[in-house]
Design a protein around this motif. Sequence first.
Motif, short mmCIF file in Angstrom:
data_model
loop_
_atom_site.label_atom_id
_atom_site.label_comp_id
_atom_site.label_asym_id
_atom_site.label_seq_id
_atom_site.Cartn_x
_atom_site.Cartn_y
_atom_site.Cartn_z
N ALA A 477 0.86 -1.19 0.00
CA ALA A 477 0.00 0.00 0.00
C ALA A 477 0.89 1.24 0.00
O ALA A 477 2.03 1.22 0.49
N GLY A 478 0.39 2.35 -0.55
CA GLY A 478 1.20 3.55 -0.69
C GLY A 478 1.26 4.38 0.58
O GLY A 478 0.27 4.52 1.32
N ILE A 498 -1.20 1.57 7.45
CA ILE A 498 -0.31 1.47 6.28
C ILE A 498 1.04 2.11 6.59
O ILE A 498 2.10 1.50 6.37
N ASN A 499 1.01 3.32 7.12
CA ASN A 499 2.26 4.01 7.42
C ASN A 499 3.05 3.30 8.51
O ASN A 499 4.29 3.28 8.47
N LYS A 500 2.35 2.72 9.49
CA LYS A 500 3.04 1.99 10.55
C LYS A 500 3.74 0.76 9.98
O LYS A 500 4.89 0.47 10.35
N ALA A 501 3.07 0.03 9.10
CA ALA A 501 3.68 -1.15 8.51
C ALA A 501 4.90 -0.77 7.67
O ALA A 501 5.96 -1.42 7.73
N ASN A 504 7.73 0.10 9.98
CA ASN A 504 8.38 -1.11 10.50
C ASN A 504 9.26 -1.76 9.43
O ASN A 504 10.31 -2.33 9.74
N LEU A 505 8.82 -1.66 8.18
CA LEU A 505 9.65 -2.18 7.09
C LEU A 505 10.96 -1.40 7.00
O LEU A 505 12.05 -1.99 6.83
N GLN A 506 10.89 -0.10 7.13
CA GLN A 506 12.10 0.72 7.13
C GLN A 506 12.99 0.39 8.32
O GLN A 506 14.23 0.37 8.19
N SER A 524 5.16 -6.05 13.02
CA SER A 524 3.93 -5.94 12.22
C SER A 524 3.74 -7.23 11.44
O SER A 524 4.69 -8.00 11.21
N LYS A 525 2.50 -7.46 11.00
CA LYS A 525 2.20 -8.66 10.21
C LYS A 525 2.91 -8.60 8.87
O LYS A 525 3.31 -9.63 8.32
N LEU A 526 3.08 -7.38 8.32
CA LEU A 526 3.74 -7.26 7.02
C LEU A 526 5.18 -7.72 7.09
O LEU A 526 5.61 -8.55 6.28
#
Length: 581
Positions: A477-478, A498-501, A504-506, A524-526
């Motif tokens: 998601a963007g 979306i921003n939280k996921a 966490n990716l970053q 996060s689940k992502l």
Amino acid sequence: MSSNTPSRLPTLNRAAKSVLNTAKKRSINAAGKLKQSAASNTSRTPVVLKKDNTPSCSQRPGITPVARKPLSSVNVSGTSSIKTSTTLKRHTVSSSDSRTAVPAKRPKAPDTPAAENFEHKYEESIAEQERLNEKIASLEKQVENLQENIALKTREVNEKNDKVLELSTEVITASARLAASASQLQLLEAQQKATAALYQTALREIEELQKQSAQMEQMAMEAEVSRKQEMLVSNDRIRLLLNEVVDLRGRIRVVIRLRPFLPEDGPSTSVAHFGFPDLRSISVKSNNKSSTYQFQNVFGCNAGQQTIFDELKELVESVLHGYNVSIIAYGQTGSGKTFTMQGGDGEHAGIIPRAIEFMFETKKNLKNLEWQYDYSASFLEVYNDEVFDLLADDKTKLKVTVGSGQVEIPSLKSFCLNSPEDLYELLAISDKNRSTASTKMNSNSSRSHAVFLLKVTATNTMTNQSFSSLLSMVDLAGSERAKESEVEGERFKEMTHINKALSNLQNVIRALLKKEQHVPYRNSKLTLLLQECLGKGNSKTLMIVNLRPSASHISETKRSLEFAQNTSKTTIGAALKSETH
């Protein structure tokens, strides 16, 4: 009827004549005796006749008068003859014959025993004559019946004779045909013998050719096996070299894609705020300052879908060699991530359909090397930090577990792919079930992270090699800012997750970049789902960072480029081939 019947007809005629003559003779003899007896008694005792010519016995007491029939004489002048037409004329006793006529009157017989004896004999003669007449009539009737029967049998015999004649003609014709057939049969037997000789000769030649063919086939099979073994060795060598090339280009590779202008981007079509020093660099001007970023590759607005796929095709091929591969589309909302991953029809098809078509084409080519491939697909989304199956009938939360170091989703549905067309059906279902909404930043904004999983199982029947691998293709998601998107309510909640996921990716990328001991995959689940392709697992990873071309989104574009640069500098372990024996 038997053919002897005509010869029996004269015999039957003679027998009928004999019987009739005998009856007539007996009748004549009886009449003669009666006349002699009457003559002898007349001389002694005259008999008085009544008007009906019957003798009267009223003269003698004690004798009851009896009615007497006149004695007719039988015509014995000639016997009955049977004409050629087999019709027998009946000869009746003539009442007018004067030779046997009784006198009109005779004197009254005296009342003596002799007269009584005469009367008795006379009555017996009359009765005998009646019996003879009845017998004659019966015999004549029998003769008539015999004649009719003879005529009927004669007609039947004639018909049989005609039939026999017809059958004889047919027999003669059939005999002639049989003779001709016998002659033809002899000719055919001679031809058969010649053919049998040729057949035996041909059979020996065929057996010899079969032996030669078997030898040649065995040699061809041995040559084919040897050729396939050489090709397998070459193929394995190519796979190793390809893997080395992929590793040299980076186990986490990052490429940049700048999408073309769209109507919602405004009237300007200028991208003067972007610069492209070379094929691997991009510069961004902001506040009279220019920043340059370097990556494995940079694609401008004119790059088509096929150009993007050619950049990562070798990674897709690595999946068919037994390596896990992940392809991730990252970027702000409206930057073209979904178009890059799924695309549209024809030449606008995205990475997912092109990858599947390429894998089916490669499967067909590798079949010559005895490789057999099976593909199965799953599709899920992470929405508000919960996992859902995009191919399920109902939207039910899925439980994610981590067992033996691998992420597992037990209830996730999987579908076999027998052709690329099967994929399009699954994509249609997933598009219908995926969470999307309209925002100020994007009229059809994806509000979830979509993950397409393709499991590959391969077996080589000649070398007994087998392996399984996984291709993960992720449409994130963007990222967006509340001030710019002006979302609220449910959309604001979605934006927050979306921003939280993505944050966490970053953090995961940052921890890997700094080589920290703890990498926060479980935050996060992502990141939990992507840990296999982000350093913890065994995977080769490509990230495509998508950018919007308009100058109004330059600040978000710079944040995406900074994240992409950090990701490209991240080092993860080498991907290992998951091979079994």
